[in-house]
Design a protein around this motif. Structure first.
Motif, PDB file in Angstrom:
ATOM      1  N   LEU A  21      51.929   5.994   4.143  1.00  0.00           N
ATOM      2  CA  LEU A  21      51.875   6.854   2.973  1.00  0.00           C
ATOM      3  C   LEU A  21      52.347   8.245   3.386  1.00  0.00           C
ATOM      4  CD1 LEU A  21      51.090   7.707   0.099  1.00  0.00           C
ATOM      5  CD2 LEU A  21      48.731   7.977   0.905  1.00  0.00           C
ATOM      6  N   ILE A  22      53.403   8.752   2.725  1.00  0.00           N
ATOM      7  CA  ILE A  22      53.965  10.063   3.049  1.00  0.00           C
ATOM      8  C   ILE A  22      53.894  10.956   1.819  1.00  0.00           C
ATOM      9  CG2 ILE A  22      56.004  11.332   3.824  1.00  0.00           C
ATOM     10  CD1 ILE A  22      56.925   8.790   5.249  1.00  0.00           C
ATOM     11  N   CYS A  23      53.280  12.128   1.982  1.00  0.00           N
ATOM     12  CA  CYS A  23      53.196  13.131   0.922  1.00  0.00           C
ATOM     13  C   CYS A  23      54.005  14.336   1.379  1.00  0.00           C
ATOM     14  CB  CYS A  23      51.750  13.509   0.659  1.00  0.00           C
ATOM     15  SG  CYS A  23      50.706  12.113   0.150  1.00  0.00           S
ATOM     16  N   SER A  24      55.271  14.404   0.962  1.00  0.00           N
ATOM     17  CA  SER A  24      56.187  15.419   1.483  1.00  0.00           C
ATOM     18  C   SER A  24      56.473  16.551   0.516  1.00  0.00           C
ATOM     19  CB  SER A  24      57.508  14.766   1.916  1.00  0.00           C
ATOM     20  OG  SER A  24      58.073  14.016   0.859  1.00  0.00           O
ATOM     21  N   GLY A  25      56.222  16.366  -0.756  1.00  0.00           N
ATOM     22  CA  GLY A  25      56.458  17.421  -1.731  1.00  0.00           C
ATOM     23  C   GLY A  25      55.295  18.391  -1.824  1.00  0.00           C
ATOM     24  N   PRO A  26      55.533  19.625  -2.252  1.00  0.00           N
ATOM     25  CA  PRO A  26      54.450  20.589  -2.451  1.00  0.00           C
ATOM     26  C   PRO A  26      53.426  20.047  -3.449  1.00  0.00           C
ATOM     27  CG  PRO A  26      56.592  21.671  -2.565  1.00  0.00           C
ATOM     28  CD  PRO A  26      56.853  20.197  -2.563  1.00  0.00           C
ATOM     29  N   HIS A  27      52.138  20.100  -3.072  1.00  0.00           N
ATOM     30  CA  HIS A  27      51.048  19.608  -3.920  1.00  0.00           C
ATOM     31  C   HIS A  27      51.249  18.149  -4.350  1.00  0.00           C
ATOM     32  CE1 HIS A  27      50.822  24.054  -4.554  1.00  0.00           C
ATOM     33  NE2 HIS A  27      49.527  23.812  -4.479  1.00  0.00           N
ATOM     34  N   SER A  28      52.024  17.403  -3.599  1.00  0.00           N
ATOM     35  CA  SER A  28      52.416  16.064  -4.043  1.00  0.00           C
ATOM     36  C   SER A  28      51.250  15.091  -4.154  1.00  0.00           C
ATOM     37  CB  SER A  28      53.488  15.492  -3.112  1.00  0.00           C
ATOM     38  OG  SER A  28      53.048  15.522  -1.767  1.00  0.00           O
ATOM     39  N   GLY A  46      54.194  18.283   3.258  1.00  0.00           N
ATOM     40  CA  GLY A  46      54.504  19.310   2.283  1.00  0.00           C
ATOM     41  C   GLY A  46      53.442  20.399   2.192  1.00  0.00           C
ATOM     42  N   TYR A  47      53.819  21.506   1.597  1.00  0.00           N
ATOM     43  CA  TYR A  47      52.940  22.645   1.345  1.00  0.00           C
ATOM     44  C   TYR A  47      51.797  22.208   0.420  1.00  0.00           C
ATOM     45  CZ  TYR A  47      51.766  27.295  -0.627  1.00  0.00           C
ATOM     46  OH  TYR A  47      51.134  28.426  -1.061  1.00  0.00           O
ATOM     47  N   PHE A  48      50.530  22.337   0.905  1.00  0.00           N
ATOM     48  CA  PHE A  48      49.356  21.923   0.135  1.00  0.00           C
ATOM     49  C   PHE A  48      49.477  20.470  -0.333  1.00  0.00           C
ATOM     50  CE2 PHE A  48      48.654  26.389   0.220  1.00  0.00           C
ATOM     51  CZ  PHE A  48      47.333  26.640  -0.129  1.00  0.00           C
ATOM     52  N   SER A  49      50.087  19.628   0.485  1.00  0.00           N
ATOM     53  CA  SER A  49      50.469  18.283   0.030  1.00  0.00           C
ATOM     54  C   SER A  49      49.290  17.371  -0.303  1.00  0.00           C
ATOM     55  CB  SER A  49      51.383  17.620   1.061  1.00  0.00           C
ATOM     56  OG  SER A  49      50.781  17.628   2.338  1.00  0.00           O
ATOM     57  N   ILE A  50      48.205  17.379   0.495  1.00  0.00           N
ATOM     58  CA  ILE A  50      47.038  16.528   0.204  1.00  0.00           C
ATOM     59  C   ILE A  50      45.807  17.422   0.063  1.00  0.00           C
ATOM     60  CG2 ILE A  50      46.037  14.264   0.732  1.00  0.00           C
ATOM     61  CD1 ILE A  50      48.000  13.879   2.949  1.00  0.00           C
ATOM     62  N   TYR A  51      46.021  18.611  -0.402  1.00  0.00           N
ATOM     63  CA  TYR A  51      44.986  19.637  -0.496  1.00  0.00           C
ATOM     64  C   TYR A  51      43.842  19.206  -1.422  1.00  0.00           C
ATOM     65  CZ  TYR A  51      42.900  24.188  -1.696  1.00  0.00           C
ATOM     66  OH  TYR A  51      42.037  25.227  -1.915  1.00  0.00           O
ATOM     67  N   SER A  52      42.615  19.497  -0.983  1.00  0.00           N
ATOM     68  CA  SER A  52      41.417  19.295  -1.809  1.00  0.00           C
ATOM     69  C   SER A  52      41.321  17.878  -2.359  1.00  0.00           C
ATOM     70  CB  SER A  52      41.389  20.308  -2.965  1.00  0.00           C
ATOM     71  OG  SER A  52      40.137  20.296  -3.609  1.00  0.00           O
ATOM     72  N   SER A  53      41.465  16.901  -1.450  1.00  0.00           N
ATOM     73  CA  SER A  53      41.293  15.496  -1.819  1.00  0.00           C
ATOM     74  C   SER A  53      39.988  14.982  -1.214  1.00  0.00           C
ATOM     75  CB  SER A  53      42.481  14.660  -1.337  1.00  0.00           C
ATOM     76  OG  SER A  53      43.652  15.018  -2.053  1.00  0.00           O
ATOM     77  N   GLY A  66      52.007  20.111   7.130  1.00  0.00           N
ATOM     78  CA  GLY A  66      52.335  21.172   6.200  1.00  0.00           C
ATOM     79  C   GLY A  66      51.250  22.227   6.107  1.00  0.00           C
ATOM     80  N   GLU A  67      51.607  23.417   5.653  1.00  0.00           N
ATOM     81  CA  GLU A  67      50.622  24.485   5.467  1.00  0.00           C
ATOM     82  C   GLU A  67      49.549  24.040   4.478  1.00  0.00           C
ATOM     83  OE1 GLU A  67      50.336  28.993   3.596  1.00  0.00           O
ATOM     84  OE2 GLU A  67      52.240  28.329   4.513  1.00  0.00           O
ATOM     85  N   SER A  68      48.290  24.139   4.890  1.00  0.00           N
ATOM     86  CA  SER A  68      47.131  23.747   4.064  1.00  0.00           C
ATOM     87  C   SER A  68      47.248  22.316   3.541  1.00  0.00           C
ATOM     88  CB  SER A  68      46.948  24.720   2.897  1.00  0.00           C
ATOM     89  OG  SER A  68      46.659  26.012   3.368  1.00  0.00           O
ATOM     90  N   SER A  69      47.962  21.487   4.279  1.00  0.00           N
ATOM     91  CA  SER A  69      48.276  20.137   3.791  1.00  0.00           C
ATOM     92  C   SER A  69      47.038  19.272   3.568  1.00  0.00           C
ATOM     93  CB  SER A  69      49.248  19.437   4.737  1.00  0.00           C
ATOM     94  OG  SER A  69      48.781  19.497   6.063  1.00  0.00           O
ATOM     95  N   CYS A  89      44.016  21.826   8.158  1.00  0.00           N
ATOM     96  CA  CYS A  89      42.761  21.094   7.941  1.00  0.00           C
ATOM     97  C   CYS A  89      41.585  22.049   7.779  1.00  0.00           C
ATOM     98  CB  CYS A  89      42.494  20.131   9.091  1.00  0.00           C
ATOM     99  SG  CYS A  89      43.773  18.880   9.344  1.00  0.00           S
ATOM    100  N   ARG A  90      41.856  23.248   7.334  1.00  0.00           N
ATOM    101  CA  ARG A  90      40.822  24.278   7.219  1.00  0.00           C
ATOM    102  C   ARG A  90      39.750  23.852   6.209  1.00  0.00           C
ATOM    103  NH1 ARG A  90      39.551  28.917   4.214  1.00  0.00           N
ATOM    104  NH2 ARG A  90      38.771  30.657   5.493  1.00  0.00           N
ATOM    105  N   ALA A  91      38.479  24.136   6.568  1.00  0.00           N
ATOM    106  CA  ALA A  91      37.342  23.864   5.682  1.00  0.00           C
ATOM    107  C   ALA A  91      37.269  22.400   5.266  1.00  0.00           C
ATOM    108  CB  ALA A  91      37.389  24.781   4.464  1.00  0.00           C
ATOM    109  N   SER A  92      37.533  21.500   6.226  1.00  0.00           N
ATOM    110  CA  SER A  92      37.517  20.065   5.950  1.00  0.00           C
ATOM    111  C   SER A  92      36.478  19.354   6.800  1.00  0.00           C
ATOM    112  CB  SER A  92      38.902  19.460   6.227  1.00  0.00           C
ATOM    113  OG  SER A  92      39.858  19.929   5.305  1.00  0.00           O
TER     114      SER A  92
END
Length: 217
Positions: A21-28, A46-53, A66-69, A89-92
């Motif tokens: 599974l690849i998440c390469s787009g921003p917020h993808s 990607g930028y914020f690619s899997i953020y807050s999941s 990615g940044e904040s990925s 991986c900040r705050a994870s």
């Protein structure tokens, strides 16, 4: 499965892949309840690619480049988690056999459980975190963190970087054997607490006999 475009798979209830599974787009793949690879790997480039999941789970490896990925997420894998991007991986909550924090602030303010090895490279990579790992290689900094043996029978902490463990606390619990290795100023300002029933050893390099403190401990 590959989510390439901006927000292409965002806010899905479930993203499930048999293998890669690849998440390469921003917020993808951001803000998803469950992101899983049942037999393979997950990669957030990607930028914020899997953020807050809520749950990022892989049979093999999770890579957060990615940044904040993978920030503000729960991440687990059977083999490896690699946090290479800025605040990736900040705050994870991170759980795996081996975990590597390599980007600036990549694992800051996180709860980290490595069944075997935790590798910390770079400035402030895991500062202000709660850490449990069988072996911790502190080539970067986890300043202001709590390191606890918890249910482990052995724990080794190796600090070879400038003030890597400054203002941190290591707790070795009953039934555990804990070893601390200090080089340069890696252990300056560090507290090492050995509770009743634990066995603790310290390798301080070129310490001087009779010193009440060793490398600032």
């Amino acid at each position: 499965i590959e989510c390439r475009s901006d927000e292409s798979c965002r806010r899905a209830g479930l993203i499930s892949s048999e293998k890669q599974l690849i998440c390469s787009g921003p917020h993808s793949c951001a803000n998803v309840d469950n992101v899983e690879s049942r037999e393979g790997n997950i990669r957030g480039t990607g930028y914020f690619s899997i953020y807050s999941s809520n749950n990022i789970v892989a049979k093999k490896d999770v890579t957060c480049d990615g940044e904040s990925s993978c920030a503000k997420s729960s991440v687990s894998s059977n083999k490896n988690i690699y946090c290479g991007g800025y605040e990736s991986c900040r705050a994870s909550n991170l759980t795996s056999t081996h975990i590597t924090c390599d980007g600036f602030l990549s694992c800051e303010r996180s709860t980290i459980y490595a069944r075997q090895n935790l590798y910390l490279y770079g400035s402030l990579v895991a500062s202000s975190s709660v850490i449990t790992a069988k072996t911790i290689y502190g080539y970067g900094s986890f300043a202001g963190s709590l390191i606890d043996s918890l249910d482990l029978d052995r724990m080794t902490v190796i600090l070879h970087a400038y003030r890597a463990g400054y203002n941190s606390y290591i707790t070795c619990r009953s039934g555990a054997r804990c070893h601390l290795e200090c080089r340069y100023s890696g252990c300056t300002g560090l507290s090492f607490r050995c509770l009743t029933g634990s066995i603790c050893t310290v390798d301080a390099g070129n310490c001087t006999n009779g010193d009440s403190e060793v490398n600032g401990i």
